[in-house]
Design an enzyme around this catalytic site. Structure first.
Site, PDB file in Angstrom:
ATOM      1  N   CYS A   3     -70.673 -22.696  38.173  1.00 42.72           N
ATOM      2  CA  CYS A   3     -69.712 -22.499  37.262  1.00 42.72           C
ATOM      3  C   CYS A   3     -70.212 -22.850  36.105  1.00 42.72           C
ATOM      4  CB  CYS A   3     -68.411 -23.112  37.439  1.00 42.72           C
ATOM      5  SG  CYS A   3     -67.264 -23.500  36.109  1.00 42.72           S
ATOM      6  N   CYS A  10     -68.158 -25.066  33.419  1.00 44.66           N
ATOM      7  CA  CYS A  10     -68.185 -26.426  34.006  1.00 44.66           C
ATOM      8  C   CYS A  10     -69.386 -27.200  33.717  1.00 44.66           C
ATOM      9  CB  CYS A  10     -68.275 -26.595  35.603  1.00 44.66           C
ATOM     10  SG  CYS A  10     -66.826 -25.565  36.589  1.00 44.66           S
TER      11      CYS A  10
END
Length: 105
Positions: free
Chosen positions: A29, A32
């Site tokens: 991700c 993230c």
């Protein structure tokens, strides 16, 4: 930041008194990884009042799904073991996380 696993999640989050922020993330991700330094700065700033934790969903998908985390990044804030805030999505920014933190403090 406390690293969470399925073995310590209940003890560190659900059975914890006070405010606990959980950063659900994954190596795959990009967002993230992009917001993680900002979340770590928040951890330094609010460490007296908030326990900051993170959970890599790799190997912990069932746990994430059990907390209704369906997308990444997701930031959940618990107060005395009860989920109060669930932030997620592609437009998630550190400023929004801090604003929500201030509401529960």
């Amino acid at each position: 930041m406390v690293k969470l696993t399925k073995e310590n999640f209940e003890e560190e989050v659900l059975n914890s008194e006070g405010i606990v922020l959980v950063d659900f993330w994954s190596e795959s991700c990009d967002l993230c990884l992009e917001i993680m330094p900002g979340v770590e700065k928040l951890a330094e700033k609010y460490s007296d009042n908030v326990k900051f934790t993170k959970l890599n969903i790799k190997g912990n998908r069932r746990l994430a799904m059990g907390q209704k985390v369906m997308g990444l990044p997701s930031i959940l804030i618990y107060v005395d073991g009860e989920k109060k805030v669930h932030l997620s999505g592609e437009d998630l920014e550190v400023e929004a996380i801090e604003a929500e933190l201030k509401k529960v403090l």
